[in-house]
Design a protein around this motif. Structure first.
Motif, mmCIF file in Angstrom:
data_model
loop_
_atom_site.group_PDB
_atom_site.id
_atom_site.type_symbol
_atom_site.label_atom_id
_atom_site.label_comp_id
_atom_site.label_asym_id
_atom_site.label_seq_id
_atom_site.Cartn_x
_atom_site.Cartn_y
_atom_site.Cartn_z
ATOM 1 N N SER A 1 75.510 72.326 -10.255
ATOM 2 C CA SER A 1 75.778 72.850 -11.596
ATOM 3 C C SER A 1 76.156 74.321 -11.515
ATOM 4 O O SER A 1 75.910 74.981 -10.502
ATOM 5 C CB SER A 1 74.544 72.698 -12.490
ATOM 6 O OG SER A 1 73.560 73.678 -12.184
ATOM 7 N N PRO A 2 76.697 74.847 -12.623
ATOM 8 C CA PRO A 2 76.798 76.305 -12.709
ATOM 9 C C PRO A 2 75.386 76.876 -12.876
ATOM 10 O O PRO A 2 74.414 76.132 -13.035
ATOM 11 C CB PRO A 2 77.639 76.517 -13.975
ATOM 12 C CG PRO A 2 77.493 75.279 -14.773
ATOM 13 C CD PRO A 2 77.214 74.163 -13.802
ATOM 14 N N ILE B 1 66.299 72.289 -7.869
ATOM 15 C CA ILE B 1 66.527 73.398 -8.793
ATOM 16 C C ILE B 1 66.264 74.695 -8.033
ATOM 17 O O ILE B 1 65.164 74.914 -7.527
ATOM 18 C CB ILE B 1 65.610 73.344 -10.032
ATOM 19 C CG1 ILE B 1 65.661 71.970 -10.709
ATOM 20 C CG2 ILE B 1 65.999 74.443 -11.026
ATOM 21 C CD1 ILE B 1 64.645 71.792 -11.823
ATOM 22 N N ASP B 2 67.284 75.555 -7.927
ATOM 23 C CA ASP B 2 67.153 76.876 -7.326
ATOM 24 C C ASP B 2 66.932 77.898 -8.438
ATOM 25 O O ASP B 2 67.530 77.774 -9.521
ATOM 26 C CB ASP B 2 68.420 77.232 -6.538
ATOM 27 C CG ASP B 2 68.562 76.370 -5.298
ATOM 28 O OD1 ASP B 2 67.781 76.583 -4.355
ATOM 29 O OD2 ASP B 2 69.438 75.485 -5.284
ATOM 30 N N MET C 1 63.995 83.272 -5.959
ATOM 31 C CA MET C 1 62.598 82.900 -6.167
ATOM 32 C C MET C 1 62.205 81.633 -5.412
ATOM 33 O O MET C 1 61.031 81.280 -5.374
ATOM 34 C CB MET C 1 62.341 82.669 -7.655
ATOM 35 C CG MET C 1 62.483 83.894 -8.510
ATOM 36 S SD MET C 1 62.341 83.513 -10.272
ATOM 37 C CE MET C 1 60.754 82.739 -10.386
ATOM 38 N N GLY C 2 63.168 80.910 -4.882
ATOM 39 C CA GLY C 2 62.864 79.656 -4.214
ATOM 40 C C GLY C 2 63.445 78.481 -4.971
ATOM 41 O O GLY C 2 64.341 78.642 -5.806
ATOM 42 N N ALA D 1 67.436 82.667 -13.768
ATOM 43 C CA ALA D 1 68.609 81.806 -13.637
ATOM 44 C C ALA D 1 68.191 80.574 -12.852
ATOM 45 O O ALA D 1 67.336 80.641 -11.968
ATOM 46 C CB ALA D 1 69.735 82.546 -12.935
ATOM 47 N N TYR D 2 68.798 79.444 -13.181
ATOM 48 C CA TYR D 2 68.517 78.218 -12.449
ATOM 49 C C TYR D 2 69.807 77.421 -12.268
ATOM 50 O O TYR D 2 70.726 77.500 -13.077
ATOM 51 C CB TYR D 2 67.431 77.375 -13.132
ATOM 52 C CG TYR D 2 67.767 76.950 -14.544
ATOM 53 C CD1 TYR D 2 68.447 75.755 -14.793
ATOM 54 C CD2 TYR D 2 67.408 77.736 -15.636
ATOM 55 C CE1 TYR D 2 68.751 75.369 -16.089
ATOM 56 C CE2 TYR D 2 67.705 77.359 -16.927
ATOM 57 C CZ TYR D 2 68.383 76.163 -17.150
ATOM 58 O OH TYR D 2 68.687 75.781 -18.442
ATOM 59 N N ARG D 3 69.836 76.672 -11.162
ATOM 60 C CA ARG D 3 71.001 75.844 -10.845
ATOM 61 C C ARG D 3 70.494 74.518 -10.297
ATOM 62 O O ARG D 3 69.579 74.483 -9.472
ATOM 63 C CB ARG D 3 71.865 76.546 -9.800
ATOM 64 C CG ARG D 3 73.042 75.734 -9.310
ATOM 65 C CD ARG D 3 73.881 76.486 -8.320
ATOM 66 N NE ARG D 3 73.111 76.749 -7.100
ATOM 67 C CZ ARG D 3 73.523 77.553 -6.128
ATOM 68 N NH1 ARG D 3 74.674 78.190 -6.220
ATOM 69 N NH2 ARG D 3 72.784 77.732 -5.056
#
Length: 165
Positions: free
Chosen positions: A71-72, A91-92, A116-117, A134-136
């Motif tokens: 994903s973006p 999820i990053d 953050m992991g 932020a998450y991807r």
């Protein structure tokens, strides 16, 4: 003597690749006042990471998305949650140097900040998507996510297309 009929129910877990469309039986009121949709069917007909609203309560929404590939980057000014309905999703997370502008719902971002992991979700697993991060998402195989958020600019409402009524 009263005889009670026992009905056996079997729980069947759906997936993006194997679901059965259900229905709704109205026992009271008018069928036009109820809606019903299948998150797997909605995700199957959506482009990857399109956030389609399948439930709404005031400004809060439940969105479904087809996770497929990467994903973006998203961010949000309030906490959100993601649940894997099937498959496996990574999820990053990045702690943003500058928090996103105060707005309801997720926004697209080009993240700058500290890594953050990550977490890996499998069927039934849930993760917090913290405010100001932020998450991807990444998925090797297409699968289904449910997201809890607020109605925002990326929320897509397709009620006429996705609901039986």
């Amino acid at each position: 003597m009263n005889t009670v009929s026992k009905t056996a129910y079997k729980t069947v877990f759906g997936s993006l690749g194997n679901y059965q469309k259900g229905g709704i039986e109205v026992t009271q009121g008018d069928a036009r006042h109820y809606v019903f949709s299948n998150v797997f069917e909605v995700a199957a007909k959506s482009v990857p990471y399109e956030r389609v609203v399948v439930g709404k309560n005031l400004e809060y929404v439940v969105e479904t998305a087809r996770a497929d590939g990467q994903s973006p980057w998203f961010a949000c000014a309030h906490d959100e949650f993601a649940i894997a309905m099937d498959g496996e999703v990574r999820i990053d997370f990045i702690a943003l140097d500058q928090a996103p502008a105060q707005a309801d719902g997720a926004v697209l971002v080009e993240p700058a900040g500290r890594k953050m992991g990550h977490v890996v979700l499998r069927q039934g697993h849930q993760s917090l998507l913290p405010a100001g991060c932020a998450y991807r998402f990444s998925a090797d195989k297409a699968c289904t996510l449910l997201l809890q958020s607020k109605l925002g600019a990326l929320s897509v409402e397709k009620w006429a297309e996705i609901c039986l009524h």
